[in-house]
Scaffold this active site. Structure first.
Site, PDB file in Angstrom:
ATOM      1  N   GLY A  98     -13.468  -6.643  12.363  1.00 56.43           N
ATOM      2  CA  GLY A  98     -13.077  -5.860  11.182  1.00 56.43           C
ATOM      3  C   GLY A  98     -13.699  -6.305   9.871  1.00 56.43           C
ATOM      4  O   GLY A  98     -13.350  -5.776   8.818  1.00 56.43           O
TER       5      GLY A  98
ATOM      6  N   LYS B  53       0.806  -1.234   0.000  1.00 58.89           N
ATOM      7  CA  LYS B  53       0.000   0.000   0.000  1.00 58.89           C
ATOM      8  C   LYS B  53       0.836   1.280   0.000  1.00 58.89           C
ATOM      9  O   LYS B  53       0.503   2.233  -0.683  1.00 58.89           O
ATOM     10  CB  LYS B  53      -0.939   0.006   1.205  1.00 58.89           C
TER      11      LYS B  53
ATOM     12  N   ASP C 142      -9.615   2.686   2.678  1.00 57.58           N
ATOM     13  CA  ASP C 142      -9.576   2.149   4.057  1.00 57.58           C
ATOM     14  C   ASP C 142     -10.359   3.036   5.026  1.00 57.58           C
ATOM     15  O   ASP C 142     -11.059   2.539   5.900  1.00 57.58           O
ATOM     16  CB  ASP C 142      -8.127   2.011   4.546  1.00 57.58           C
TER      17      ASP C 142
ATOM     18  N   ARG D 162       6.892   5.930  16.313  1.00 59.73           N
ATOM     19  CA  ARG D 162       5.971   5.906  15.175  1.00 59.73           C
ATOM     20  C   ARG D 162       4.663   6.632  15.515  1.00 59.73           C
ATOM     21  O   ARG D 162       4.174   7.430  14.727  1.00 59.73           O
ATOM     22  CB  ARG D 162       5.690   4.440  14.841  1.00 59.73           C
TER      23      ARG D 162
HETATM   24  N1  LIG Z   1     -10.557  -5.207   8.641  1.00 58.14           N
HETATM   25  C1  LIG Z   1      -9.923  -4.562   7.688  1.00 58.14           C
HETATM   26  O1  LIG Z   1     -10.505  -4.196   6.654  1.00 58.14           O
HETATM   27  C2  LIG Z   1      -8.479  -4.239   7.862  1.00 58.14           C
HETATM   28  C3  LIG Z   1      -7.861  -3.289   7.039  1.00 58.14           C
HETATM   29  C4  LIG Z   1      -6.509  -2.985   7.244  1.00 58.14           C
HETATM   30  C5  LIG Z   1      -5.802  -3.659   8.241  1.00 58.14           C
HETATM   31  N2  LIG Z   1      -6.444  -4.584   9.015  1.00 58.14           N
HETATM   32  C6  LIG Z   1      -5.737  -5.283  10.084  1.00 58.14           C
HETATM   33  O2  LIG Z   1      -5.137  -4.311  10.921  1.00 58.14           O
HETATM   34  C7  LIG Z   1      -3.891  -4.783  11.420  1.00 58.14           C
HETATM   35  C8  LIG Z   1      -2.786  -3.772  11.107  1.00 58.14           C
HETATM   36  O3  LIG Z   1      -2.644  -3.670   9.705  1.00 58.14           O
HETATM   37  P1  LIG Z   1      -1.616  -2.619   9.058  1.00 58.14           P
HETATM   38  O4  LIG Z   1      -1.890  -2.603   7.618  1.00 58.14           O
HETATM   39  O5  LIG Z   1      -1.632  -1.352   9.824  1.00 58.14           O
HETATM   40  O6  LIG Z   1      -0.227  -3.346   9.338  1.00 58.14           O
HETATM   41  P2  LIG Z   1       1.215  -2.657   9.501  1.00 58.14           P
HETATM   42  O7  LIG Z   1       1.322  -1.434   8.674  1.00 58.14           O
HETATM   43  O8  LIG Z   1       2.190  -3.759   9.338  1.00 58.14           O
HETATM   44  O9  LIG Z   1       1.232  -2.169  11.058  1.00 58.14           O
HETATM   45  C9  LIG Z   1       1.160  -3.104  12.091  1.00 58.14           C
HETATM   46  C10 LIG Z   1       0.896  -2.377  13.386  1.00 58.14           C
HETATM   47  O10 LIG Z   1       0.704  -3.363  14.418  1.00 58.14           O
HETATM   48  C11 LIG Z   1       1.711  -3.205  15.432  1.00 58.14           C
HETATM   49  N3  LIG Z   1       2.100  -4.535  15.913  1.00 58.14           N
HETATM   50  C12 LIG Z   1       2.455  -5.595  15.155  1.00 58.14           C
HETATM   51  N4  LIG Z   1       2.704  -6.664  15.953  1.00 58.14           N
HETATM   52  C13 LIG Z   1       2.499  -6.244  17.222  1.00 58.14           C
HETATM   53  C14 LIG Z   1       2.608  -6.872  18.499  1.00 58.14           C
HETATM   54  N5  LIG Z   1       2.983  -8.148  18.614  1.00 58.14           N
HETATM   55  N6  LIG Z   1       2.348  -6.151  19.607  1.00 58.14           N
HETATM   56  C15 LIG Z   1       1.964  -4.851  19.511  1.00 58.14           C
HETATM   57  N7  LIG Z   1       1.853  -4.190  18.334  1.00 58.14           N
HETATM   58  C16 LIG Z   1       2.109  -4.892  17.204  1.00 58.14           C
HETATM   59  C17 LIG Z   1       2.849  -2.482  14.751  1.00 58.14           C
HETATM   60  O11 LIG Z   1       3.622  -1.829  15.734  1.00 58.14           O
HETATM   61  P3  LIG Z   1       5.156  -1.397  15.425  1.00 58.14           P
HETATM   62  O12 LIG Z   1       5.083  -0.039  14.804  1.00 58.14           O
HETATM   63  O13 LIG Z   1       5.784  -1.415  16.772  1.00 58.14           O
HETATM   64  O14 LIG Z   1       5.718  -2.441  14.496  1.00 58.14           O
HETATM   65  C18 LIG Z   1       2.065  -1.514  13.860  1.00 58.14           C
HETATM   66  O15 LIG Z   1       1.547  -0.443  14.609  1.00 58.14           O
HETATM   67  C19 LIG Z   1      -3.678  -6.149  10.780  1.00 58.14           C
HETATM   68  O16 LIG Z   1      -4.153  -7.129  11.661  1.00 58.14           O
HETATM   69  C20 LIG Z   1      -4.562  -6.119   9.554  1.00 58.14           C
HETATM   70  O17 LIG Z   1      -5.001  -7.396   9.160  1.00 58.14           O
HETATM   71  C21 LIG Z   1      -7.761  -4.886   8.841  1.00 58.14           C
END
Ligand SMILES: NC(=O)c1ccc[n+]([C@@H]2O[C@H](COP(=O)([O-])OP(=O)(O)OC[C@H]3O[C@@H](n4cnc5c(N)ncnc54)[C@H](OP(=O)(O)O)[C@@H]3O)[C@@H](O)[C@H]2O)c1
Length: 296
Positions: free
Chosen positions: A258, A77, A113, A165
């Site tokens: 979600g 993205k 989104d 961040r």
């Molecule tokens: N339902 C929907 O339509 C939808 C849409 C988009 C995303 N999502 C979901 O939302 C989540 C995040 O997606 P994203 O696109 O933002 O991913 P991303 O850009 O990879 O960001 C991941 C985020 O989660 C944090 N994180 C990852 N592992 C963690 C852990 N073990 N403990 C605490 N924080 C943790 C990261 O923190 P750091 O900065 O410290 O790495 C970061 O803030 C995913 O589960 C994704 O499937 C759902």
């Protein structure tokens, strides 16, 4: 799904797709093909596994093939932004593209989104103007949600495992809407507890609680201080009832996973590609069925 469509494909058919790495668990093909079939459109939606180093070549190739467009999912993205010829205002603002339109050799980038996130809240008549919100996570989704909440007149505290961040993100959003965003240190339990106590909307924008690691998740945050009036929106939808939702329901809170966000961001992409009102209920049913068949 594809087998039933293939026998009807004619010369006037066009292709839409999703690029991800990996992509095999995406619910988008089931959801989008269900919408296409419901409206008898001469389109087919196909998943493509594209590694990050091939993203630019893939987009150029798909544009040359006169495809309608694509969705982009993890990890493409943000990387797609400089590859676009033009960006819609939301995509430009948040620096993320999840929907591409191929238009006469040009690549136009959109982000759906934020709309996907907001629509289920609007459907519930959730009052966002003036709401006190807390977002956990400052990745791509956290970022899109922070901007969507900012646009809606909410105040937002943001907590992230890597504090630099969330600190940067809050400062960036405050440049657009002064004073609406506040960064909280994950480890500062007093401050986090105070934010939870006055919270109207809590959003989990991290993968914490997602299957297959849902059983071992440990929420190292004072979630049990949430008031029963808080609404808890977990972006995770595998499992359908996450640990966070269970804890929140113990506190008397209403919750949502979600899946509706996923459906509405896809529905908005469909509208952008086709100009047609998407059959949202059909899309939601297809996504649910696909999810259940993956879990079976
Ligand atoms: N339902 C929907 O339509 C939808 C849409 C988009 C995303 N999502 C979901 O939302 C989540 C995040 O997606 P994203 O696109 O933002 O991913 P991303 O850009 O990879 O960001 C991941 C985020 O989660 C944090 N994180 C990852 N592992 C963690 C852990 N073990 N403990 C605490 N924080 C943790 C990261 O923190 P750091 O900065 O410290 O790495 C970061 O803030 C995913 O589960 C994704 O499937 C759902």
């Amino acid at each position: 799904m594809l087998d039933s469509i293939k026998s009807h494909i004619g010369g006037d058919w066009r292709v839409i797709g999703v690029l991800g790495y990996p992509v095999q668990h995406s619910l988008s093909p089931a959801m989008q093909n269900a919408a296409i079939q419901a409206l008898s459109l001469p389109l087919v939606y196909v998943p493509f596994e594209v590694s990050p180093e091939h993203l630019a070549t893939a987009l150029d190739g798909l544009s040359a093939l006169n495809m309608v467009g694509v969705n982009l999912t993890i990890p493409h993205k943000e990387a797609a932004v400089p590859l676009m010829d033009a960006l819609a205002s939301r995509a430009d603002r948040i620096g993320s593209v999840n929907t591409v339109v191929f238009d006469g050799g040009k690549k136009i980038g959109y982000s759906t989104d934020g709309i996907g996130f907001l629509t289920p809240l609007h459907e519930r008549r959730f009052q966002l103007k003036g709401a006190q919100c807390v977002i956990i996570g400052a990745g791509g989704a956290g970022r899109a949600i922070l901007y969507a909440l900012g646009e809606s007149g909410a105040s937002v505290s943001i907590i992230n495992r890597t504090p630099t961040r969330s600190e940067r993100l809050a400062a960036e959003v405050n440049q657009v809407w002064p004073g609406i965003a506040k960064h909280l240190e994950w480890a500062d339990k007093t401050e986090v507890e105070a934010a939870f106590r006055s919270c109207d909307l809590l959003v989990n924008a991290t993968p914490l609680g997602m299957a297959p690691h849902d059983k071992e998740v440990e929420w190292d945050l004072p979630l049990r201080t949430l008031p029963s009036t808080a609404f808890v929106y977990d972006l995770v939808y595998r499992p359908a009832k996450t640990r966070l939702m269970e804890i929140a329901e113990d506190c008397g809170c209403e919750t949502m996973n979600g899946l509706k966000m996923l459906v509405h961001q896809g529905a908005e992409s469909f509208r952008i590609w086709t100009g047609i009102t998407p059959p949202v209920a059909v899309m939601e049913r297809a996504a649910l069925e696909q999810l259940r068949s993956c879990e079976a």
